[in-house]
Scaffold this motif. Structure first.
Motif, PDB file in Angstrom:
ATOM      1  N   TYR A 228      33.200  72.205  67.625  1.00  0.00           N
ATOM      2  CA  TYR A 228      31.756  72.031  67.804  1.00  0.00           C
ATOM      3  C   TYR A 228      31.206  73.064  68.809  1.00  0.00           C
ATOM      4  O   TYR A 228      30.171  73.694  68.573  1.00  0.00           O
ATOM      5  N   ASP A 229      31.931  73.271  69.895  1.00  0.00           N
ATOM      6  CA  ASP A 229      31.498  74.252  70.888  1.00  0.00           C
ATOM      7  C   ASP A 229      31.540  75.673  70.318  1.00  0.00           C
ATOM      8  O   ASP A 229      30.641  76.486  70.581  1.00  0.00           O
ATOM      9  N   TRP A 230      32.580  75.987  69.551  1.00  0.00           N
ATOM     10  CA  TRP A 230      32.677  77.321  68.952  1.00  0.00           C
ATOM     11  C   TRP A 230      31.510  77.591  68.001  1.00  0.00           C
ATOM     12  O   TRP A 230      30.963  78.689  67.973  1.00  0.00           O
ATOM     13  N   VAL A 231      31.153  76.578  67.232  1.00  0.00           N
ATOM     14  CA  VAL A 231      30.019  76.743  66.315  1.00  0.00           C
ATOM     15  C   VAL A 231      28.742  77.009  67.107  1.00  0.00           C
ATOM     16  O   VAL A 231      27.954  77.900  66.766  1.00  0.00           O
ATOM     17  N   LYS A 232      28.532  76.270  68.179  1.00  0.00           N
ATOM     18  CA  LYS A 232      27.324  76.460  68.998  1.00  0.00           C
ATOM     19  C   LYS A 232      27.286  77.837  69.645  1.00  0.00           C
ATOM     20  O   LYS A 232      26.209  78.381  69.908  1.00  0.00           O
ATOM     21  N   GLN A 233      28.470  78.406  69.888  1.00  0.00           N
ATOM     22  CA  GLN A 233      28.525  79.750  70.465  1.00  0.00           C
ATOM     23  C   GLN A 233      28.264  80.845  69.429  1.00  0.00           C
ATOM     24  O   GLN A 233      28.188  82.017  69.792  1.00  0.00           O
ATOM     25  N   GLY A 234      28.152  80.471  68.169  1.00  0.00           N
ATOM     26  CA  GLY A 234      27.894  81.456  67.126  1.00  0.00           C
ATOM     27  C   GLY A 234      29.136  82.202  66.672  1.00  0.00           C
ATOM     28  O   GLY A 234      29.029  83.287  66.080  1.00  0.00           O
ATOM     29  N   LEU A 235      30.327  81.622  66.889  1.00  0.00           N
ATOM     30  CA  LEU A 235      31.570  82.306  66.544  1.00  0.00           C
ATOM     31  C   LEU A 235      31.934  82.155  65.064  1.00  0.00           C
ATOM     32  O   LEU A 235      32.855  82.805  64.582  1.00  0.00           O
ATOM     33  N   GLY A 236      31.237  81.280  64.358  1.00  0.00           N
ATOM     34  CA  GLY A 236      31.499  81.061  62.948  1.00  0.00           C
ATOM     35  C   GLY A 236      30.736  79.850  62.461  1.00  0.00           C
ATOM     36  O   GLY A 236      29.851  79.339  63.158  1.00  0.00           O
ATOM     37  N   VAL A 237      31.065  79.401  61.246  1.00  0.00           N
ATOM     38  CA  VAL A 237      30.408  78.218  60.696  1.00  0.00           C
ATOM     39  C   VAL A 237      31.363  77.033  60.792  1.00  0.00           C
ATOM     40  O   VAL A 237      32.588  77.180  60.789  1.00  0.00           O
ATOM     41  N   GLY A 238      30.796  75.844  60.887  1.00  0.00           N
ATOM     42  CA  GLY A 238      31.595  74.632  60.980  1.00  0.00           C
ATOM     43  C   GLY A 238      31.173  73.614  59.950  1.00  0.00           C
ATOM     44  O   GLY A 238      30.081  73.707  59.368  1.00  0.00           O
ATOM     45  N   TRP A 239      32.034  72.653  59.729  1.00  0.00           N
ATOM     46  CA  TRP A 239      31.750  71.518  58.841  1.00  0.00           C
ATOM     47  C   TRP A 239      31.690  70.298  59.729  1.00  0.00           C
ATOM     48  O   TRP A 239      32.697  69.708  60.064  1.00  0.00           O
ATOM     49  N   ARG A 240      30.478  69.965  60.170  1.00  0.00           N
ATOM     50  CA  ARG A 240      30.301  68.973  61.208  1.00  0.00           C
ATOM     51  C   ARG A 240      29.503  67.774  60.710  1.00  0.00           C
ATOM     52  O   ARG A 240      28.758  67.854  59.744  1.00  0.00           O
ATOM     53  N   SER A 241      29.623  66.668  61.416  1.00  0.00           N
ATOM     54  CA  SER A 241      28.868  65.460  61.101  1.00  0.00           C
ATOM     55  C   SER A 241      27.456  65.548  61.667  1.00  0.00           C
ATOM     56  O   SER A 241      27.234  66.114  62.740  1.00  0.00           O
ATOM     57  N   THR A 242      26.512  64.948  60.926  1.00  0.00           N
ATOM     58  CA  THR A 242      25.120  64.996  61.382  1.00  0.00           C
ATOM     59  C   THR A 242      24.931  64.258  62.707  1.00  0.00           C
ATOM     60  O   THR A 242      24.055  64.617  63.491  1.00  0.00           O
ATOM     61  N   TRP A 243      25.756  63.211  62.969  1.00  0.00           N
ATOM     62  CA  TRP A 243      25.608  62.521  64.249  1.00  0.00           C
ATOM     63  C   TRP A 243      25.841  63.470  65.412  1.00  0.00           C
ATOM     64  O   TRP A 243      25.256  63.315  66.486  1.00  0.00           O
ATOM     65  N   GLU A 244      26.686  64.470  65.196  1.00  0.00           N
ATOM     66  CA  GLU A 244      27.145  65.338  66.271  1.00  0.00           C
ATOM     67  C   GLU A 244      26.134  66.432  66.614  1.00  0.00           C
ATOM     68  O   GLU A 244      26.084  66.896  67.762  1.00  0.00           O
ATOM     69  N   ILE A 245      25.335  66.859  65.650  1.00  0.00           N
ATOM     70  CA  ILE A 245      24.528  68.071  65.836  1.00  0.00           C
ATOM     71  C   ILE A 245      23.022  67.801  65.818  1.00  0.00           C
ATOM     72  O   ILE A 245      22.232  68.738  65.745  1.00  0.00           O
ATOM     73  N   GLN A 246      22.621  66.522  65.900  1.00  0.00           N
ATOM     74  CA  GLN A 246      21.194  66.200  65.808  1.00  0.00           C
ATOM     75  C   GLN A 246      20.362  66.917  66.869  1.00  0.00           C
ATOM     76  O   GLN A 246      19.285  67.447  66.589  1.00  0.00           O
ATOM     77  N   ALA A 247      20.845  66.922  68.096  1.00  0.00           N
ATOM     78  CA  ALA A 247      20.071  67.541  69.177  1.00  0.00           C
ATOM     79  C   ALA A 247      19.902  69.035  68.945  1.00  0.00           C
ATOM     80  O   ALA A 247      18.814  69.596  69.132  1.00  0.00           O
ATOM     81  N   GLU A 248      20.983  69.711  68.509  1.00  0.00           N
ATOM     82  CA  GLU A 248      20.919  71.158  68.271  1.00  0.00           C
ATOM     83  C   GLU A 248      20.025  71.484  67.083  1.00  0.00           C
ATOM     84  O   GLU A 248      19.298  72.489  67.078  1.00  0.00           O
ATOM     85  N   LEU A 249      20.057  70.641  66.066  1.00  0.00           N
ATOM     86  CA  LEU A 249      19.171  70.857  64.913  1.00  0.00           C
ATOM     87  C   LEU A 249      17.713  70.706  65.323  1.00  0.00           C
ATOM     88  O   LEU A 249      16.849  71.490  64.908  1.00  0.00           O
ATOM     89  N   ARG A 250      17.451  69.713  66.145  1.00  0.00           N
ATOM     90  CA  ARG A 250      16.081  69.462  66.582  1.00  0.00           C
ATOM     91  C   ARG A 250      15.538  70.630  67.405  1.00  0.00           C
ATOM     92  O   ARG A 250      14.360  70.991  67.300  1.00  0.00           O
ATOM     93  N   ARG A 251      16.403  71.253  68.206  1.00  0.00           N
ATOM     94  CA  ARG A 251      15.975  72.372  69.048  1.00  0.00           C
ATOM     95  C   ARG A 251      16.063  73.716  68.332  1.00  0.00           C
ATOM     96  O   ARG A 251      15.696  74.744  68.894  1.00  0.00           O
ATOM     97  N   GLY A 252      16.588  73.721  67.104  1.00  0.00           N
ATOM     98  CA  GLY A 252      16.699  74.968  66.358  1.00  0.00           C
ATOM     99  C   GLY A 252      17.888  75.815  66.769  1.00  0.00           C
ATOM    100  O   GLY A 252      17.982  76.973  66.349  1.00  0.00           O
TER     101      GLY A 252
END
Length: 303
Positions: A228-252
C-alpha cells in the motif's frame, strides 16, 4: 459414549457427507467419528451408512433414522435453551485473526470499546496476511477480505468492499492507463510474493466470468501495508481494497483503473467454523464490528 453424542455425530456425518467434515465441526479426528458411527450401528443392530471409496451413502434405514434424529436434536436444543442463561453470557477468552493492516486499523482500535461492554471477556488478536486455519490454530473467529470458499466455515458480511487496481496520477501519466487486465503485463505491478499467498495472480470479472491475470513487478513482499505504501509512493500499480484507499481517492492522491473488470464483491467478512451453537462471545463481537463499520462516515473519515 452417551446417546446424544452418538446421534449428533451421525447427523453431522450425514449432513456433511464425510467423516472428515463432521470431525472438523466436532473438533475430533475422522477416526473418532468413524468409531462413533460404528458403535451406534452396533447398538442399533442396523447399518445406517454405506461406506465406499466414492464416499458415504445413507441406507434406507439410515434415511429414516436421520429424519427422526434431526427432530430429536432440535427438540433437545430447544429444551436446553429454554432453561439455560449461561449461553447468553459474554465471557471467557475470544481469539481473533485478521489481515495485518486491516486488523491494526479497524479491529484492534475498537478492542477497548468492546471490552467496556463486556468486561468479563479477554481478547487475543493475531494480525497476519497469511490465511489462518481457524480450527487447527484455535481461533474463535477470523476477519477475511474477499470470498470464503471453505464449506466448513460460515461467513457473515460486515461491510461491502471491492478489490481495484490503483496507482498515483503521476504513475499513469508517465506509463499510460491500462485498458484491459491483460495490459498489466506492461506495468510494474506491486504484488504479494509466494509467502504472501497471492501466487495465482490478480482476479477480475469479464461477462460474468472470473479470471486471473499473473502480474510481475520489481518489488514484492508478504506485507499488505508495505505494498500500500509503495503504491502511494508511485512506484507501481497495486490491487488494493476500497476500504484501504478511500482517503487517498477522496484527496486525488490515488486513482483507480479497470473498474469495469473489478470483482462484483470482495466484502469484509467475519468467518467462523460451522458449529451447532455459536458462542455468545463470537456473536457479540461480530455484531459489534458490524455496527462500527456501518456508522455513516466511518470509512470516509480515515486518513
Amino acid at each position: 459414549m452417551d446417546r446424544y453424542t452418538a446421534v449428533r455425530s451421525f447427523v453431522l456425518v450425514a449432513e456433511k457427507g464425510s467423516f472428515a467434515a463432521a470431525a472438523l465441526v466436532e473438533g475430533v479426528t475422522p477416526v473418532v467419528m468413524g468409531r462413533r458411527l460404528t458403535a451406534l450401528e452396533r447398538r442399533l443392530g442396523v447399518q445406517l451408512l454405506h461406506r465406499s471409496t466414492r464416499g458415504l451413502k445413507l441406507t434406507e434405514l439410515g434415511e429414516r433414522f436421520l429424519e427422526s434424529s434431526q427432530q430429536l436434536l432440535h427438540d433437545f436444543d430447544a429444551a436446553e435453551d429454554s432453561v439455560s442463561s449461561g449461553r447468553s453470557a459474554v465471557r471467557g477468552h475470544l481469539v481473533v485473526s485478521a489481515p495485518a493492516a486491516f486488523g491494526r486499523r479497524h479491529v484492534g482500535p475498537h478492542a477497548a470499546a468492546f471490552r467496556e461492554q463486556y468486561p468479563d471477556l479477554r481478547l487475543s488478536f493475531n494480525f497476519t496476511d497469511s490465511v489462518a486455519d481457524l480450527v487447527r490454530e484455535g481461533y474463535d473467529v477470523g476477519i477475511r477480505i474477499g470470498e470464503v470458499r471453505d464449506p466448513n466455515y460460515v461467513a457473515l458480511r460486515l461491510f461491502p468492499n471491492q478489490r481495484v487496481v490503483c496507482g498515483t496520477p503521476a504513475y499513469f501519466e508517465q506509463y499510460g492507463v491500462p485498458r484491459s487486465p491483460e495490459d498489466l503485463a506492461d506495468h510494474n505491478c506491486l504484488a504479494f510474493n509466494l509467502q504472501g499467498g497471492q501466487q495465482q495472480g490478480w482476479t477480475f470479472a469479464r461477462e460474468g466470468k472470473l479470471f486471473a491475470v499473473r502480474v510481475d513487478g520489481n518489488l514484492a513482499c508478504n506485507d499488505g501495508e508495505l505494498l500500500y505504501d509503495w503504491v502511494k509512493q508511485g512506484l507501481g500499480v497495486g490491487w488494493r481494497s476500497t476500504w484501504e484507499i478511500q482517503a487517498e481517492l477522496r484527496r486525488g492522491e490515488l486513482v483507480t483503473v479497470l473498474d469495469e473488470f473489478a470483482l462484483p464483491g470482495y466484502d469484509i467478512q467475519a468467518v467462523y467454523p460451522q458449529q451447532r451453537y455459536l458462542p455468545a462471545k463470537v456473536r457479540a463481537f461480530i455484531e459489534f464490528l458490524r455496527g462500527v463499520y456501518n456508522v455513516e462516515g466511518y470509512w470516509g473519515e480515515e486518513g
